[in-house]
Write a protein that holds these residues in place. Structure first.
Motif, PDB file in Angstrom:
ATOM      1  N   SER A  14       0.833  -1.209   0.000  1.00 11.47           N
ATOM      2  CA  SER A  14       0.000   0.000   0.000  1.00 11.47           C
ATOM      3  C   SER A  14       0.862   1.252   0.000  1.00 11.47           C
ATOM      4  O   SER A  14       0.546   2.243  -0.673  1.00 11.47           O
ATOM      5  CB  SER A  14      -0.923  -0.006   1.217  1.00 11.47           C
ATOM      6  N   PHE A  15       1.954   1.213   0.764  1.00 10.92           N
ATOM      7  CA  PHE A  15       2.880   2.341   0.769  1.00 10.92           C
ATOM      8  C   PHE A  15       3.482   2.539  -0.622  1.00 10.92           C
ATOM      9  O   PHE A  15       3.668   3.683  -1.068  1.00 10.92           O
ATOM     10  CB  PHE A  15       3.986   2.115   1.799  1.00 10.92           C
ATOM     11  N   GLY A  16       3.775   1.444  -1.316  1.00  9.75           N
ATOM     12  CA  GLY A  16       4.302   1.556  -2.670  1.00  9.75           C
ATOM     13  C   GLY A  16       3.334   2.237  -3.612  1.00  9.75           C
ATOM     14  O   GLY A  16       3.737   3.033  -4.470  1.00  9.75           O
ATOM     15  N   VAL A  17       2.046   1.936  -3.464  1.00 10.35           N
ATOM     16  CA  VAL A  17       1.032   2.610  -4.277  1.00 10.35           C
ATOM     17  C   VAL A  17       1.041   4.113  -3.976  1.00 10.35           C
ATOM     18  O   VAL A  17       0.976   4.953  -4.886  1.00 10.35           O
ATOM     19  CB  VAL A  17      -0.360   2.018  -4.022  1.00 10.35           C
ATOM     20  N   MET A  18       1.149   4.444  -2.701  1.00 12.91           N
ATOM     21  CA  MET A  18       1.187   5.857  -2.324  1.00 12.91           C
ATOM     22  C   MET A  18       2.445   6.540  -2.869  1.00 12.91           C
ATOM     23  O   MET A  18       2.400   7.706  -3.296  1.00 12.91           O
ATOM     24  CB  MET A  18       1.123   5.986  -0.808  1.00 12.91           C
ATOM     25  N   LEU A  19       3.569   5.826  -2.883  1.00 11.26           N
ATOM     26  CA  LEU A  19       4.780   6.365  -3.506  1.00 11.26           C
ATOM     27  C   LEU A  19       4.535   6.665  -4.981  1.00 11.26           C
ATOM     28  O   LEU A  19       4.991   7.697  -5.503  1.00 11.26           O
ATOM     29  CB  LEU A  19       5.931   5.375  -3.362  1.00 11.26           C
ATOM     30  N   LEU A  20       3.844   5.763  -5.659  1.00 12.33           N
ATOM     31  CA  LEU A  20       3.528   6.003  -7.063  1.00 12.33           C
ATOM     32  C   LEU A  20       2.680   7.258  -7.236  1.00 12.33           C
ATOM     33  O   LEU A  20       2.861   8.011  -8.202  1.00 12.33           O
ATOM     34  CB  LEU A  20       2.797   4.797  -7.660  1.00 12.33           C
ATOM     35  N   LEU A  27       8.322   1.705 -14.467  1.00 11.06           N
ATOM     36  CA  LEU A  27       9.300   1.645 -13.378  1.00 11.06           C
ATOM     37  C   LEU A  27      10.529   0.853 -13.805  1.00 11.06           C
ATOM     38  O   LEU A  27      11.672   1.267 -13.589  1.00 11.06           O
ATOM     39  CB  LEU A  27       8.668   0.995 -12.144  1.00 11.06           C
ATOM     40  N   THR A  28      10.285  -0.307 -14.430  1.00 13.35           N
ATOM     41  CA  THR A  28      11.387  -1.147 -14.877  1.00 13.35           C
ATOM     42  C   THR A  28      12.263  -0.410 -15.877  1.00 13.35           C
ATOM     43  O   THR A  28      13.492  -0.390 -15.760  1.00 13.35           O
ATOM     44  CB  THR A  28      10.841  -2.441 -15.516  1.00 13.35           C
ATOM     45  N   GLN A  29      11.632   0.222 -16.857  1.00 17.89           N
ATOM     46  CA  GLN A  29      12.385   0.939 -17.879  1.00 17.89           C
ATOM     47  C   GLN A  29      13.152   2.109 -17.285  1.00 17.89           C
ATOM     48  O   GLN A  29      14.319   2.337 -17.617  1.00 17.89           O
ATOM     49  CB  GLN A  29      11.432   1.435 -18.975  1.00 17.89           C
ATOM     50  N   ALA A  57      12.846   3.383  -7.169  1.00 15.13           N
ATOM     51  CA  ALA A  57      13.318   2.057  -6.763  1.00 15.13           C
ATOM     52  C   ALA A  57      12.517   1.528  -5.580  1.00 15.13           C
ATOM     53  O   ALA A  57      12.167   0.334  -5.533  1.00 15.13           O
ATOM     54  CB  ALA A  57      14.800   2.111  -6.409  1.00 15.13           C
ATOM     55  N   CYS A  58      12.207   2.397  -4.622  1.00 11.13           N
ATOM     56  CA  CYS A  58      11.412   1.985  -3.459  1.00 11.13           C
ATOM     57  C   CYS A  58       9.999   1.588  -3.882  1.00 11.13           C
ATOM     58  O   CYS A  58       9.442   0.600  -3.384  1.00 11.13           O
ATOM     59  CB  CYS A  58      11.365   3.099  -2.421  1.00 11.13           C
ATOM     60  N   ALA A  59       9.408   2.346  -4.802  1.00 13.22           N
ATOM     61  CA  ALA A  59       8.066   2.014  -5.278  1.00 13.22           C
ATOM     62  C   ALA A  59       8.071   0.670  -5.995  1.00 13.22           C
ATOM     63  O   ALA A  59       7.204  -0.177  -5.769  1.00 13.22           O
ATOM     64  CB  ALA A  59       7.551   3.113  -6.204  1.00 13.22           C
ATOM     65  N   ALA A  60       9.068   0.462  -6.866  1.00 10.00           N
ATOM     66  CA  ALA A  60       9.133  -0.789  -7.624  1.00 10.00           C
ATOM     67  C   ALA A  60       9.296  -1.989  -6.702  1.00 10.00           C
ATOM     68  O   ALA A  60       8.661  -3.035  -6.906  1.00 10.00           O
ATOM     69  CB  ALA A  60      10.291  -0.722  -8.619  1.00 10.00           C
ATOM     70  N   ALA A  61      10.134  -1.840  -5.678  1.00 12.09           N
ATOM     71  CA  ALA A  61      10.350  -2.952  -4.748  1.00 12.09           C
ATOM     72  C   ALA A  61       9.129  -3.199  -3.875  1.00 12.09           C
ATOM     73  O   ALA A  61       8.813  -4.340  -3.532  1.00 12.09           O
ATOM     74  CB  ALA A  61      11.573  -2.662  -3.877  1.00 12.09           C
ATOM     75  N   SER A  62       8.409  -2.141  -3.531  1.00 14.95           N
ATOM     76  CA  SER A  62       7.270  -2.258  -2.611  1.00 14.95           C
ATOM     77  C   SER A  62       6.067  -2.925  -3.246  1.00 14.95           C
ATOM     78  O   SER A  62       5.256  -3.535  -2.546  1.00 14.95           O
ATOM     79  CB  SER A  62       6.875  -0.873  -2.088  1.00 14.95           C
TER      80      SER A  62
END
Length: 394
Positions: free
Chosen positions: A232-238, A265-267, A296-301
């Motif tokens: 959920s935090f990753g979504v918020m980062l996005l 994100l990958t690209q 990077a944090c969003a992609a990992a999360s």
């Protein structure tokens, strides 16, 4: 999320009706101020409509001013709400355990004469959702977005790793991040939170939270871990990176923000170019290294595999620049981790995730109740899923 002024009928002053008696095990014996109903009625101007900050499945939140001049947010339980009573008890039991700079603080409570209310510090500058997605507002600059991400991550790292027992928030979203006038952030609303324990790998529970933020393994199985909050935090980062909301429920075939962002994100992490991801309103005004850390944090999360997501303390260190992005990814190249179950309890296949998200989207489309938050506090609807009404990412 639905604006609280869409239906003026919800702004009626809450009647002072008797509430069901507290559960025998419900004990508010903690070292906080106690208030009478009359004191809080005076503080809020009789729970006036003009002081209403928000409402949800539990009841109402009003702004108040105590005799010493301290501004507070008074959260009252709706009469006869069984789910609301459970959420109220859960929030009390959770919030008494936490005290941290980046978590909203409890000032006191009222538990007398059939009234149950929690009194929180008032955070004056509304929510992250308001400032990111509200119309006609100044564009939030990138350093502010990074600081909000870091503040929120520190608050979550505290409840995940430094509280005993650990706490899983279960409803991390932009509307539950409150901002002061310096845009310092605090995590709010522990009404859906769950206590965890080192003795258990997960908490099994009904799926509750907000559509667009739910981790796939939690949505499909109800098995809850700290890594569900990380997703959920990753979504918020996005949202902070792109300026886009998490999902649009107007069309069951529309992609979520996560689905839209994953290939980008990958690209971006491969070529170091972030313009396709970055909020166009920033007009390229961001620090490349700081953006790389957030991406990077969003992609990992938001990895499909919960086990492969980082802990919140790792995200804090990555956002601060104290660890390399390789350490954050633990050798897994972004976009190349397996999405299929490797024997762990919390992995989820893409096909299972897609099927469950389609089902939950249909539920959201037929829902008539929404969570709402505004003006320095937040609220959580009592339904098992609360959808977003924001435009689809373009």
């Amino acid at each position: 999320m639905m604006a609280i002024n869409e239906d003026s009928s919800i702004f009626l002053d809450p009647p002072r009706l008797p509430m069901p008696p507290p559960s025998p095990s419900f004990n508010l014996g903690f070292n906080k101020s106690t208030f009478t109903y009359e004191e809080l009625a005076v503080a809020t101007g009789g729970f006036a409509e003009a002081n209403l900050l928000g409402q949800g499945g539990f009841g109402y939140v009003h702004k108040g001013v105590l005799p010493n001049g301290k501004e507070v947010a008074v959260k009252s339980l709706k009469s006869g709400s069984g789910q609301g009573e459970r959420e109220f008890q859960a929030e009390v039991e959770i919030i008494i355990r936490v005290h941290h700079r980046y978590l909203v603080s409890l000032v006191g409570y009222c538990n007398a004469d059939g009234q149950r209310m929690l009194v929180y510090e008032f955070i004056p500058n509304k929510t992250l959702e308001y400032h990111l997605h509200g119309k006609g507002l100044p564009v939030m600059d990138f350093p502010t977005r990074l600081r909000i991400a870091l503040d929120s991550a520190k608050g979550l790292a505290y409840i995940h790793e430094d509280c005993h027992p650990r706490i899983i928030h279960r409803d991390i979203k932009a509307s539950n991040i409150l901002l002061d006038f310096n845009f310092d952030a605090k995590v709010a609303d522990f009404g859906l939170a769950k206590l965890s324990s080192d003795n258990y790998t997960h908490v099994s529970t009904r799926v509750m939270g907000t559509f667009g933020y739910l981790a796939p393994e939690y949505a499909s199985s109800g098995k809850l871990t700290e890594k569900s909050d990380v997703f959920s935090f990753g979504v918020m980062l996005l949202e902070l990176i792109t300026g886009k909301p998490p999902v649009d429920v107007s069309d069951t075939e529309d992609d979520s923000l996560v689905d839209w962002a994953r290939p980008l994100l990958t690209q971006a992490l491969e070529d170091g170019k972030f313009d396709e991801l970055a909020d166009p309103r920033l007009q390229g005004n961001y620090n490349q290294q700081d953006m790389a850390r957030m991406v990077a944090c969003a992609a990992a999360s938001i990895r499909h595999s919960a086990r492969k997501r980082p802990k919140m303390s790792q995200i804090v260190r990555a956002l601060e620049g104290d660890v390399s992005l390789e350490d954050l990814n633990e050798g897994v190249k972004p976009g190349h981790s397996s999405i299929y179950s490797l024997g762990g309890s919390f992995d989820c296949t893409q096909s299972t995730y897609d099927a469950d998200m389609k089902k939950f989207r249909q539920i959201a489309l037929t829902s008539t109740e929404f969570a709402s938050s505004e003006c320095g506090t937040s609220s959580t609807d009592s339904r098992e899923m609360t959808p977003s009404r924001q435009p689809k990412p373009k």
